[in-house]
Scaffold this active site. Structure first.
Site, PDB file in Angstrom:
ATOM      1  N   HIS A 134       0.863  -1.337  -0.185  1.00 11.92           N
ATOM      2  CA  HIS A 134      -0.030  -0.075   0.160  1.00 11.92           C
ATOM      3  C   HIS A 134       1.018   1.240  -0.001  1.00 11.92           C
ATOM      4  O   HIS A 134       1.996   1.282   0.802  1.00 11.92           O
ATOM      5  CB  HIS A 134      -0.986   0.075   1.128  1.00 11.92           C
ATOM      6  CG  HIS A 134      -0.227   0.077   2.482  1.00 11.92           C
ATOM      7  ND1 HIS A 134       0.206   1.214   3.219  1.00 11.92           N
ATOM      8  CD2 HIS A 134       0.149  -0.854   3.256  1.00 11.92           C
ATOM      9  CE1 HIS A 134       0.608   0.907   4.515  1.00 11.92           C
ATOM     10  NE2 HIS A 134       0.798  -0.334   4.349  1.00 11.92           N
ATOM     11  N   ASP A 169      -0.625   4.126   0.763  1.00  9.31           N
ATOM     12  CA  ASP A 169      -1.393   5.173   1.544  1.00  9.31           C
ATOM     13  C   ASP A 169      -0.655   5.193   3.003  1.00  9.31           C
ATOM     14  O   ASP A 169      -0.037   4.079   3.507  1.00  9.31           O
ATOM     15  CB  ASP A 169      -2.809   4.922   2.055  1.00  9.31           C
ATOM     16  CG  ASP A 169      -3.141   3.501   2.546  1.00  9.31           C
ATOM     17  OD1 ASP A 169      -2.557   2.543   2.104  1.00  9.31           O
ATOM     18  OD2 ASP A 169      -4.126   3.713   3.364  1.00  9.31           O
ATOM     19  N   ASP A 186       6.539   1.678   6.763  1.00  9.59           N
ATOM     20  CA  ASP A 186       5.166   1.392   6.546  1.00  9.59           C
ATOM     21  C   ASP A 186       4.482   2.036   5.618  1.00  9.59           C
ATOM     22  O   ASP A 186       3.541   3.267   5.961  1.00  9.59           O
ATOM     23  CB  ASP A 186       4.500   1.211   7.797  1.00  9.59           C
ATOM     24  CG  ASP A 186       3.127   0.558   7.773  1.00  9.59           C
ATOM     25  OD1 ASP A 186       2.800  -0.091   6.824  1.00  9.59           O
ATOM     26  OD2 ASP A 186       2.225   0.575   8.824  1.00  9.59           O
ATOM     27  N   GLU A 208      -5.054   0.749   2.857  1.00 12.04           N
ATOM     28  CA  GLU A 208      -4.811  -0.292   3.650  1.00 12.04           C
ATOM     29  C   GLU A 208      -4.826   0.416   5.163  1.00 12.04           C
ATOM     30  O   GLU A 208      -5.306  -0.245   6.219  1.00 12.04           O
ATOM     31  CB  GLU A 208      -3.482  -0.838   3.777  1.00 12.04           C
ATOM     32  CG  GLU A 208      -3.073  -2.216   4.169  1.00 12.04           C
ATOM     33  CD  GLU A 208      -2.510  -1.966   5.747  1.00 12.04           C
ATOM     34  OE1 GLU A 208      -2.761  -3.132   6.234  1.00 12.04           O
ATOM     35  OE2 GLU A 208      -2.231  -1.082   6.010  1.00 12.04           O
ATOM     36  N   GLU A 209      -4.536   1.549   5.315  1.00 10.00           N
ATOM     37  CA  GLU A 209      -4.359   2.033   6.811  1.00 10.00           C
ATOM     38  C   GLU A 209      -5.919   2.556   7.240  1.00 10.00           C
ATOM     39  O   GLU A 209      -5.991   2.951   8.315  1.00 10.00           O
ATOM     40  CB  GLU A 209      -3.411   3.190   6.915  1.00 10.00           C
ATOM     41  CG  GLU A 209      -1.937   2.701   6.428  1.00 10.00           C
ATOM     42  CD  GLU A 209      -1.295   2.036   7.636  1.00 10.00           C
ATOM     43  OE1 GLU A 209      -2.012   1.469   8.453  1.00 10.00           O
ATOM     44  OE2 GLU A 209      -0.218   1.664   7.379  1.00 10.00           O
ATOM     45  N   GLU A 269       5.026  -5.469   3.779  1.00  5.52           N
ATOM     46  CA  GLU A 269       4.700  -4.809   5.180  1.00  5.52           C
ATOM     47  C   GLU A 269       6.165  -5.073   5.942  1.00  5.52           C
ATOM     48  O   GLU A 269       6.793  -6.011   5.863  1.00  5.52           O
ATOM     49  CB  GLU A 269       3.732  -5.535   5.840  1.00  5.52           C
ATOM     50  CG  GLU A 269       2.290  -5.170   5.181  1.00  5.52           C
ATOM     51  CD  GLU A 269       1.917  -3.783   5.435  1.00  5.52           C
ATOM     52  OE1 GLU A 269       2.372  -3.053   6.274  1.00  5.52           O
ATOM     53  OE2 GLU A 269       0.696  -3.418   5.002  1.00  5.52           O
ATOM     54  N   HIS A 304       4.209   4.262  12.137  1.00  4.89           N
ATOM     55  CA  HIS A 304       3.130   5.148  12.603  1.00  4.89           C
ATOM     56  C   HIS A 304       3.578   6.035  13.878  1.00  4.89           C
ATOM     57  O   HIS A 304       2.885   6.741  14.485  1.00  4.89           O
ATOM     58  CB  HIS A 304       1.931   4.166  13.311  1.00  4.89           C
ATOM     59  CG  HIS A 304       1.363   3.146  12.327  1.00  4.89           C
ATOM     60  ND1 HIS A 304      -0.117   2.934  12.495  1.00  4.89           N
ATOM     61  CD2 HIS A 304       1.694   2.638  11.090  1.00  4.89           C
ATOM     62  CE1 HIS A 304      -0.411   2.140  11.508  1.00  4.89           C
ATOM     63  NE2 HIS A 304       0.634   2.081  10.565  1.00  4.89           N
TER      64      HIS A 304
HETATM   65 ZN   LIG Z   1       1.238  -1.349   6.275  1.00  2.00          ZN
END
Ligand SMILES: [Zn+2]
Length: 398
Positions: A73, A75, A106, A140-141, A169, A366
């Protein structure tokens, strides 16, 4: 070919502020990297009433089998307080030996490295002996409703089939080479409401306190354990995540009380059988524990959260051995094969082909100051490149 440099690829992607649901230019940037390599690139927009439209990307190089898919992903989660970052979150700045930015690990970093690995493979060996595709979502997030699941269905309806998939990932807890994910636990959430009769706390014989019923119902879900684990999976585990009565008065017995729970379960169960076991336990506890000793059994109601995550375990030895061997030959470390952690989009891909996951070190994902070591980007590119060669060699032999 510039896309053979994972650092430059990652800087380009980080500079696209693609916080879910915004495309932010990230898929356009990826398309610009893939087109010169010979990929046929398609952008698929997924829609759902009441939700923002999401852009996704599917790109394929080659038309024959065997067919290897890379999934991920573009995003990213929001940066949080930007002034707390030591470097701006969407600048892609290099400080010392590290590259800073939201999505560095990520998982724009994983995409940047796989693009570089494919570019180098083409430089060194020419076109792959089969097909390579990128299946990349922008959702995805977020809710993940307009993402991988719909993109897979869209591609499959157009006749696409795959022999194996690698999800990029971040899978390594501490050091690149620690861990490959070969499966994921399932996840089911629910809420139990226990009904009583409201009344005065000083006159309990006129009321029925639902909290008396709630306590045994909650505890019977936490103990005994659901299972003892399997060779590949840890023991299934249920957590009570909230207990809610919402009663501000000290002299009132409430009319109802509820608790919420989430269970992460292994392949001893399916989503349906684990739900049935939860209901069996609740029924037994309710029958055995009236709200007050001389009263009726506790009355309760259960509601389930939509869309449970299904458990899966990949048993494709050629795929696992290609990846594990690539990690070991580049890093000298034999990676642990794990099924720990939360859910990932691999739970959708497993319905189409065997899937494994391997990417960067997840420590800063994150977080404020998400960043990646430049050396890790080069190492991961080499691992991906070795994996591509080995996987095609294995697939062509079998
Ligand atoms: Zn991820």
């Amino acid at each position: 070919m510039s896309s053979a440099d994972p650092i430059a690829n990652l800087q380009t992607l980080i500079r696209c502020p693609s916080v879910t649901p915004a495309e932010g230019g990230a898929l356009a940037a990826l398309e610009a990297m893939l087109l010169p390599l010979g990929f046929k690139v398609e952008r698929m927009v997924a829609t759902e009433p009441g939700m923002p439209d999401i852009e996704n990307l599917y790109a394929r190089l080659g038309s024959d089998g065997p067919h290897l898919m890379f999934a991920g992903h573009t995003d990213v989660v929001p940066p949080g307080d930007e002034t707390s970052w030591s470097r701006p979150p969407f600048a892609g700045e290099i400080v010392g030996n590290e590259l800073f930015g939201r999505g560095a690990v990520d998982m724009k970093g994983g995409i940047a490295c796989f693009v570089a690995a494919v570019a180098r493979h083409i430089e060194q060996h020419g076109a792959p002996k089969g097909s390579i595709s990128f299946l990349i979502t922008g959702d995805e997030e977020g809710p993940a409703v307009n993402g991988t699941e719909k993109l897979l269905r869209w591609a499959a309806e157009r006749g696409e089939t795959w022999d194996a998939c690698l999800v990029g990932e971040p899978t390594n807890p501490d050091v690149l080479g620690d861990m490959i994910k070969i499966g994921r636990r399932g996840s089911v959430s629910g809420k139990v409401t226990v009904f009583g009769v409201q009344g005065h706390a000083a006159y309990p014989h006129l009321a029925d306190n639902p909290v008396r019923g709630l306590l045994p119902l909650a505890s019977v879900l936490m103990d005994p354990p659901f299972d003892g684990g399997t060779p590949e999976f840890p023991a299934s585990n249920l957590e009570v995540t909230s207990v809610d009565v919402g009663n501000p008065a000290t002299n009132v017995i409430p009319a109802k009380a509820s608790f919420a729970f989430n269970i992460r379960f292994n392949d001893t169960w399916t989503a349906d059988t684990v739900k049935a076991e939860i209901v069996r336990r609740l029924d037994a506890a309710a029958a055995g524990s009236p709200l007050r000793p001389d009263r009726e059994p506790a009355r309760y109601e259960i509601t389930w959260a939509e869309r449970p995550s299904h458990v899966f375990l990949t048993r494709n030895n050629a795929l696992i051995a290609s990846l594990s061997g690539a990690v070991e030959s580049v890093t000298g470390k034999l990676p642990k094969l794990s099924t720990t952690g939360g859910t990932s989009d691999a739970r959708f891909i497993k319905d189409y082909c065997p899937v494994v996951e391997f990417g960067l070190v997840g420590q800063t994902m994150h977080m404020i100051d998400e960043r990646v070591a430049l050396a890790d980007l080069e190492t991961l590119t080499q691992i991906y490149g070795t994996f591509i060669s080995r996987w095609f060699d294995n697939a062509l032999l079998s």
